[in-house]
Scaffold this motif. Sequence first.
Motif, PDB file in Angstrom:
ATOM      1  N   LYS A  15       0.825  -1.204   0.000  1.00 50.27           N
ATOM      2  CA  LYS A  15       0.000   0.000   0.000  1.00 50.27           C
ATOM      3  C   LYS A  15       0.858   1.253   0.000  1.00 50.27           C
ATOM      4  CE  LYS A  15      -3.466   2.194   2.984  1.00 50.27           C
ATOM      5  NZ  LYS A  15      -4.669   1.897   3.755  1.00 50.27           N
ATOM      6  N   GLY A  17      -1.144   4.232  -0.798  1.00 41.00           N
ATOM      7  CA  GLY A  17      -2.232   5.172  -0.498  1.00 41.00           C
ATOM      8  C   GLY A  17      -3.578   4.484  -0.650  1.00 41.00           C
ATOM      9  N   GLY A  18      -4.588   5.278  -0.959  1.00 43.46           N
ATOM     10  CA  GLY A  18      -5.957   4.773  -0.986  1.00 43.46           C
ATOM     11  C   GLY A  18      -6.261   3.793  -2.110  1.00 43.46           C
ATOM     12  N   ASP A  21      -6.804   0.408  -0.615  1.00 45.43           N
ATOM     13  CA  ASP A  21      -8.115   0.251   0.036  1.00 45.43           C
ATOM     14  C   ASP A  21      -9.203   0.067  -1.027  1.00 45.43           C
ATOM     15  OD1 ASP A  21      -6.287   2.028   1.454  1.00 45.43           O
ATOM     16  OD2 ASP A  21      -7.821   2.307   2.971  1.00 45.43           O
ATOM     17  N   ARG A 298      -0.471  11.251   3.285  1.00 45.35           N
ATOM     18  CA  ARG A 298       0.806  11.533   2.653  1.00 45.35           C
ATOM     19  C   ARG A 298       1.085  13.034   2.776  1.00 45.35           C
ATOM     20  NH1 ARG A 298       0.495  11.163  -2.565  1.00 45.35           N
ATOM     21  NH2 ARG A 298      -1.780  11.102  -2.704  1.00 45.35           N
ATOM     22  N   LYS A 303      -2.271  17.369  -0.477  1.00 46.58           N
ATOM     23  CA  LYS A 303      -3.099  17.275   0.728  1.00 46.58           C
ATOM     24  C   LYS A 303      -3.289  18.624   1.426  1.00 46.58           C
ATOM     25  CE  LYS A 303      -3.598  12.911   0.026  1.00 46.58           C
ATOM     26  NZ  LYS A 303      -4.900  12.330  -0.310  1.00 46.58           N
ATOM     27  N   LEU A 325      -0.437  12.004  11.639  1.00 46.20           N
ATOM     28  CA  LEU A 325       0.240  10.753  11.281  1.00 46.20           C
ATOM     29  C   LEU A 325       0.491  10.795   9.781  1.00 46.20           C
ATOM     30  CD1 LEU A 325       1.022   7.693  11.551  1.00 46.20           C
ATOM     31  CD2 LEU A 325      -1.410   7.176  11.289  1.00 46.20           C
ATOM     32  N   GLY A 326       1.740  10.678   9.380  1.00 46.38           N
ATOM     33  CA  GLY A 326       1.995  10.709   7.943  1.00 46.38           C
ATOM     34  C   GLY A 326       3.469  10.747   7.635  1.00 46.38           C
ATOM     35  N   GLY A 352       5.651   8.429   9.774  1.00 42.35           N
ATOM     36  CA  GLY A 352       5.771   7.018   9.415  1.00 42.35           C
ATOM     37  C   GLY A 352       4.390   6.455   9.142  1.00 42.35           C
ATOM     38  N   TYR A 353       4.356   5.153   8.983  1.00 47.12           N
ATOM     39  CA  TYR A 353       3.093   4.497   8.657  1.00 47.12           C
ATOM     40  C   TYR A 353       2.668   3.650   9.847  1.00 47.12           C
ATOM     41  CZ  TYR A 353      -0.415   1.889   6.189  1.00 47.12           C
ATOM     42  OH  TYR A 353      -1.615   1.357   5.826  1.00 47.12           O
ATOM     43  N   SER A 354       1.423   3.764  10.270  1.00 46.82           N
ATOM     44  CA  SER A 354       0.944   2.924  11.359  1.00 46.82           C
ATOM     45  C   SER A 354      -0.560   2.718  11.257  1.00 46.82           C
ATOM     46  CB  SER A 354       1.280   3.552  12.718  1.00 46.82           C
ATOM     47  OG  SER A 354       0.533   2.914  13.728  1.00 46.82           O
ATOM     48  N   LEU A 379     -10.264   9.050   1.409  1.00 51.57           N
ATOM     49  CA  LEU A 379     -10.950   8.003   2.177  1.00 51.57           C
ATOM     50  C   LEU A 379     -11.066   8.357   3.645  1.00 51.57           C
ATOM     51  CD1 LEU A 379      -9.253   4.953   0.468  1.00 51.57           C
ATOM     52  CD2 LEU A 379     -11.601   5.746   0.182  1.00 51.57           C
ATOM     53  N   ASN A 380     -10.061   9.040   4.179  1.00 54.06           N
ATOM     54  CA  ASN A 380     -10.081   9.268   5.618  1.00 54.06           C
ATOM     55  C   ASN A 380     -11.253  10.128   6.089  1.00 54.06           C
ATOM     56  OD1 ASN A 380      -6.728   8.726   5.510  1.00 54.06           O
ATOM     57  ND2 ASN A 380      -7.964   7.860   7.161  1.00 54.06           N
TER      58      ASN A 380
HETATM   59  P1  ADP Z   1      -4.253   8.974  -0.995  1.00 54.20           P
HETATM   60  O1  ADP Z   1      -4.581   7.725  -1.719  1.00 54.20           O
HETATM   61  O2  ADP Z   1      -4.231  10.182  -1.878  1.00 54.20           O
HETATM   62  O3  ADP Z   1      -3.002   8.866  -0.192  1.00 54.20           O
HETATM   63  P2  ADP Z   1      -6.683   8.446   0.546  1.00 54.20           P
HETATM   64  O4  ADP Z   1      -7.393   9.270   1.543  1.00 54.20           O
HETATM   65  O5  ADP Z   1      -7.465   7.928  -0.580  1.00 54.20           O
HETATM   66  O6  ADP Z   1      -5.423   9.279   0.064  1.00 54.20           O
HETATM   67  O7  ADP Z   1      -6.111   7.140   1.226  1.00 54.20           O
HETATM   68  C1  ADP Z   1      -5.056   7.110   2.110  1.00 54.20           C
HETATM   69  C2  ADP Z   1      -5.056   5.762   2.785  1.00 54.20           C
HETATM   70  O8  ADP Z   1      -3.768   5.538   3.338  1.00 54.20           O
HETATM   71  C3  ADP Z   1      -6.017   5.676   3.941  1.00 54.20           C
HETATM   72  O9  ADP Z   1      -6.386   4.326   4.140  1.00 54.20           O
HETATM   73  C4  ADP Z   1      -5.153   6.144   5.106  1.00 54.20           C
HETATM   74  O10 ADP Z   1      -5.629   5.719   6.347  1.00 54.20           O
HETATM   75  C5  ADP Z   1      -3.851   5.518   4.761  1.00 54.20           C
HETATM   76  N1  ADP Z   1      -2.672   6.219   5.271  1.00 54.20           N
HETATM   77  C6  ADP Z   1      -2.045   7.279   4.719  1.00 54.20           C
HETATM   78  N2  ADP Z   1      -0.957   7.607   5.428  1.00 54.20           N
HETATM   79  C7  ADP Z   1      -0.915   6.743   6.456  1.00 54.20           C
HETATM   80  C8  ADP Z   1      -0.012   6.555   7.553  1.00 54.20           C
HETATM   81  N3  ADP Z   1       1.032   7.347   7.723  1.00 54.20           N
HETATM   82  N4  ADP Z   1      -0.258   5.544   8.413  1.00 54.20           N
HETATM   83  C9  ADP Z   1      -1.329   4.744   8.244  1.00 54.20           C
HETATM   84  N5  ADP Z   1      -2.212   4.863   7.233  1.00 54.20           N
HETATM   85  C10 ADP Z   1      -2.003   5.852   6.353  1.00 54.20           C
END
Ligand code: ADP
Length: 482
Positions: A15, A17-18, A21, A298, A303, A325-326, A352-354, A379-380
């Motif tokens: 993953k 980004g979105g 998902d 991100r 954003k 968080l990012g 970071g990612y969590s 999505l968030n």
């Molecule tokens: P994009 O695809 O443009 O990054 P979206 O809102 O469609 O934006 O989706 C971002 C997805 O990535 C969401 O599921 C969000 O929770 C997840 N995400 C982004 N950054 C992080 C992070 N640092 N830690 C955990 N989840 C993240």
Amino acid sequence: MNVLILTAEFEGLAKAGGLADAVAGLSKALLKNVNVKVIMPRYYSINPSTLTRIDALPFVYLKDKQYFFAIYKKIIDGVEVYFVDYEEFFGRDGTYTDKNGEGFLDNDIRFIFFSVAALETAKVIGFKPDIIHLNDWQTAAAAVKIKEDNYFKDTATVFTIHNLQHQGFFKKDRFELLNCSWQYFNPFQFEALGHLNLLKGATALCDTITTVSRKYAKEIQTPQFGFGLNEHFKALNLKLFGILNGVDYEKWNPQRDKFIAKNYSVETLDYKQLCKKDLQEEFGLSQNDAPIIGFIGRLYEQKGIGLIIDIFDRLMQEDVQFVLLGSGKKEFEEFFLSKKAQYPYKVGVHIGYSEKLAHKIEAGSDFFVMPSLFEPCGLNQIYSLKYGTLPIVRAVGGLDDTVKNFTPSDKSGWGFKFYEFSPSALLNTILWAFDVYKNPDIFTLLKKRAMQLNFGWEKVAEHYLDVYRFATVAKKLSDCCR
Ligand code: ADP
Ligand code: GLC
């Protein structure tokens, strides 16, 4: 109906980004009505010992070089996912970028290879798709190979644009890798400014294009959001549809979320306070009743990070807490880390990612901010709604489609929107949201309303089925006219 989905990401596997998902959610929801299979690269991070190897040694040609690759398989939530395995291209950390966030220099050949090898994989596993559903530029090269391959002569194609900012723009000579007729390299298809543009060519060739919200389908036809392809999409507008992404409520639901301090629902909304307390503890914030604004994502210009930075010190004069968080652009990361140092009890930052923290932020915050410059879906903000965390968003793309502004006169709506991309518009909207926060009756009403909205994939999958049918008819018509 047989549907083959090509993707560079899939939730739980890889993953950025979105996209991950979205593809995972859609394919799972489609299972009810269609025979769906997904193909993606086997990145280094996906351990082959957790997969089943397919007994075959397929190959493809890129230009005149032969590439032997392996195929793996895994079933996730009932969805059959196949993996194209080739060490030189995917045996490294990262999907598209290295650990410094720089795009890999060989992304052109990596994803042209993936697209071509994915089609070969379909043949090896004996899958004859009625529909091939491509996602973003990483899969775009497949569009032209499908046209030239007899195996796919009855297959219709759908191309979903998740983010037009990235188009697969490469040197012209990369087109040679595809071994297909140069007739496709023209200004209406794969050529853009003398270079190769994979997304442009694929959207021209496919039978139907979708974007991930209705508003974004309109926006990409304007110079402001079209990234140079607005006229291209205007010309293709009859086959262009916007379908809002859905949400997997098995993963994003405060009633059964395994990451949060206490599960809650509309009936037990008071428990959300325990999640707020837990979030404050997690980030070392003061244990008080200041409204918490969350941000997950991100850290890039898309954003609207610049707007948050511009208002940050002014915002800190308010009784507020901010949790982020990012990861992404280094200067953005450093800015937020420096603010954490400056306001340790009001600001929480995790670079970071969590997954765990993402869920805790959704549950523990009062507001979720997304002041995006552009946002194909986002999505968030939709996840936030389910957690009774009210979104504060700029009215673009999917943010506009999913957030209905609070209207004081009739108390309708469930979020806070602004239009102008300016720091003052963001600040004023946040201050307006704080006013509402101070009125517990209205604030609770909005939270409960937000939690009861339904953005589940079930309905969305039905729209995709309509699009698949449309694509099938469109293909038949264009075959007749040839
Ligand atoms: P994009 O695809 O443009 O990054 P979206 O809102 O469609 O934006 O989706 C971002 C997805 O990535 C969401 O599921 C969000 O929770 C997840 N995400 C982004 N950054 C992080 C992070 N640092 N830690 C955990 N989840 C993240
Ligand atoms: C892209 C977009 C985002 C969208 C996601 C899934 O990464 O930036 O807005 O939600 O794809 O479709």
